[in-house]
Design an enzyme around this catalytic site. Structure first.
Site, short mmCIF file in Angstrom:
data_model
loop_
_atom_site.label_atom_id
_atom_site.label_comp_id
_atom_site.label_asym_id
_atom_site.label_seq_id
_atom_site.Cartn_x
_atom_site.Cartn_y
_atom_site.Cartn_z
N GLY A 15 0.69 -1.17 -0.07
CA GLY A 15 0.04 -0.02 -0.01
C GLY A 15 0.88 1.25 0.16
O GLY A 15 1.95 1.14 0.67
N ARG A 76 1.22 -5.35 -5.63
CA ARG A 76 1.43 -6.43 -5.08
C ARG A 76 1.78 -7.33 -6.07
O ARG A 76 0.93 -7.51 -7.06
CB ARG A 76 0.22 -6.88 -4.17
CG ARG A 76 0.15 -5.54 -2.89
CD ARG A 76 -1.03 -6.01 -2.13
NE ARG A 76 -1.15 -4.76 -0.90
CZ ARG A 76 -1.87 -3.89 -0.68
NH1 ARG A 76 -2.61 -3.74 -1.85
NH2 ARG A 76 -1.77 -3.16 0.24
N ASP A 107 5.19 -4.99 6.01
CA ASP A 107 5.77 -6.24 6.45
C ASP A 107 5.84 -7.34 5.10
O ASP A 107 6.50 -7.99 5.16
CB ASP A 107 5.32 -6.69 7.75
CG ASP A 107 3.45 -6.69 7.62
OD1 ASP A 107 2.71 -7.08 8.39
OD2 ASP A 107 2.94 -6.21 6.54
N THR A 130 4.34 2.54 5.15
CA THR A 130 2.75 2.25 5.38
C THR A 130 2.13 3.06 6.31
O THR A 130 2.72 3.57 7.45
CB THR A 130 2.59 0.64 5.79
OG1 THR A 130 1.24 0.46 6.20
CG2 THR A 130 3.52 0.37 7.11
N ASP A 132 -0.18 2.35 8.37
CA ASP A 132 -0.72 1.49 9.50
C ASP A 132 -0.04 1.56 10.75
O ASP A 132 -0.38 1.26 11.91
CB ASP A 132 -0.73 -0.16 9.09
CG ASP A 132 -1.56 -0.30 7.86
OD1 ASP A 132 -1.57 -1.16 7.17
OD2 ASP A 132 -2.45 0.71 7.74
N ASP A 134 2.18 -0.43 11.68
CA ASP A 134 2.28 -1.92 12.26
C ASP A 134 3.29 -2.44 12.46
O ASP A 134 3.43 -3.79 12.38
CB ASP A 134 1.18 -2.33 11.98
CG ASP A 134 1.20 -2.88 10.23
OD1 ASP A 134 0.28 -3.63 9.76
OD2 ASP A 134 2.06 -2.08 9.76
N ARG A 176 -5.41 -1.96 8.62
CA ARG A 176 -5.54 -3.10 8.46
C ARG A 176 -5.75 -3.93 10.03
O ARG A 176 -6.82 -3.82 10.60
CB ARG A 176 -4.12 -3.82 7.78
CG ARG A 176 -4.34 -5.29 7.28
CD ARG A 176 -2.91 -5.68 6.82
NE ARG A 176 -2.42 -4.77 5.53
CZ ARG A 176 -2.89 -5.10 4.23
NH1 ARG A 176 -3.90 -5.70 4.07
NH2 ARG A 176 -2.52 -4.08 3.41
N ALA A 191 -13.08 11.72 20.26
CA ALA A 191 -14.16 10.80 19.91
C ALA A 191 -14.67 10.46 21.40
O ALA A 191 -13.96 10.11 22.23
CB ALA A 191 -13.70 9.45 19.17
O1 F6P Z 1 -1.45 -1.51 4.61
C1 F6P Z 1 -2.02 -0.06 4.21
C2 F6P Z 1 -3.55 -0.13 3.97
O2 F6P Z 1 -4.05 1.08 3.50
C3 F6P Z 1 -4.43 -0.72 5.13
O3 F6P Z 1 -4.61 0.22 6.02
C4 F6P Z 1 -5.77 -1.07 4.34
O4 F6P Z 1 -6.39 -2.33 4.86
C5 F6P Z 1 -5.10 -1.62 2.90
O5 F6P Z 1 -3.74 -1.13 2.77
C6 F6P Z 1 -5.94 -1.53 2.03
O6 F6P Z 1 -5.09 -2.07 0.95
P1 F6P Z 1 -5.55 -1.80 -0.92
O7 F6P Z 1 -5.10 -0.36 -1.10
O8 F6P Z 1 -5.06 -3.05 -1.53
O9 F6P Z 1 -7.26 -1.56 -0.77
#
Ligand code: F6P
Length: 328
Positions: A15, A76, A107, A130, A132, A134, A176, A191
């Protein structure tokens, strides 16, 4: 810095994330600074397999530090999961006299680099890119800070209309399987509830929280939901659940989606990317390989790639406690 590395390739994978261009720029300019050749590989590992390469120099990366996305595009690659695909990639690297590569990604991208190194003894360095956040071995991944600010700005806008109509909004954010974006933006945007995969609060707790908000005189509420949240219902089902159990709530849903992946990177992400690119290239030139560069206690450090891949970034329990207190 002296070893037999004379040309380094750079690619973006997985991503995309704001700051990737700043990292590409840093890798290319650090190569130029050390009189080392640099090649950009388009579309991640798929471009490595197809030989979609472009020689880069210091001028190739003018005016990109402030741009979201990645000029090298990303993808990917299922073909890279096959030995045949990785063999094609290796042959292309050799045919272009490339001695090492820097992969900017998450990752999954680092897992691909580890898989590649099982067959080919090839120097590689990872830069965590990324939204995320993570990845083990860094307190910030590239794009995370920008995504946080994008999400907080969006939630502030949603709050305007929630207040105007005395509504409850469920706002789904990316991440994710991690709740970092949800936790930090939920806290930052005030929130009333934050649902993250790391902390299964359960539906009863959600109901209680919404009733407590109502009793305390709050006429509108925002609940930030991480897309990986395990409460068992997606945001649309949560809306139905609240409407069934708290009929006086007027509920709406906003899924922020890929807006979180775009936008001009923040200064923080640009500086982080520049620091990481220098560290990645100079570590390769020092003869190091199979590390991920990361930010730890404001220092750029190296973590073995296999640890970065296996590890997981943990949710900040102190932040969870702060967010609990803030919903009083
Ligand atoms: O890993 C980055 C991310 O944006 C995640 O937060 C999300 O779940 C995923 O990629 C979405 O993947 P795609 O762009 O393939 O829909």
């Amino acid at each position: 810095m002296s070893n037999n590395i004379k040309k380094i390739a750079v690619l973006t994978s997985g991503g995309d994330a704001p700051g990737m261009n700043a990292a590409i720029r840093s890798v290319v300019r650090t190569c130029a600074y050390h009189n080392v050749g640099c090649v950009g590989i388009y579309r991640g590992y798929q471009g490595m397999i197809e030989g979609d390469f472009k020689e880069m120099n210091a001028r190739s990366v003018n005016n990109i530090i402030n741009r979201g996305g990645t000029i090298l595009k990303s993808a990917r690659s299922t073909e890279f999961q096959t030995p045949e695909g990785r063999e094609k990639a290796y042959k292309n690297l050799c045919d272009h006299d490339i001695d090492a590569f820097v992969v900017i990604g998450g990752d999954g991208s680092f897992t691909g680099a580890m898989l590649f190194s099982e067959s080919y003894d090839f120097p590689v360095m990872g830069i965590p890119g990324t939204i995320d956040n993570d990845i083990y071995g860094t307190s910030f991944t590239l794009g995370y800070d920008t995504a946080l600010n994008t999400v907080v700005e969006a939630i502030d806008k949603i709050r305007d209309t929630a207040i105007s109509h005395n509504r409850l909004f469920f706002v789904e954010v990316m991440g994710r399987d991690a709740g970092h974006i949800a936790l930090n933006t939920g806290l930052g945007a005030g929130a009333e509830e934050i649902l993250i995969p790391e902390e299964d609060l359960g539906l009863d707790r959600l109901l209680e929280s919404m009733e407590r908000s109502r009793r305390s005189g709050k006429s509108s509420s925002i609940v930030v939901v991480a897309e990986g949240d395990k409460i068992g219902k997606n945001v649309f089902e949560l809306k139905d659940y609240i409407e069934d159990n708290l009929p006086d709530y007027d509920v709406r849903v906003t899924v922020l989606g890929h807006i979180q992946r775009g936008g001009r990177p923040t200064c923080f992400d640009r500086v982080l990317a520049s620091r990481m690119g220098v560290k990645a290239v100079e570590s390769l030139l020092e003869g190091k390989t199979h590390y991920m560069v990361g930010l730890v206690k404001d220092k750029i450090v190296l973590t073995p790639l296999d640890q970065a891949v296996k590890g997981k970034s943990k949710i900040d329990r102190e932040l969870l406690r702060v967010s609990d207190i803030m919903t009083t």
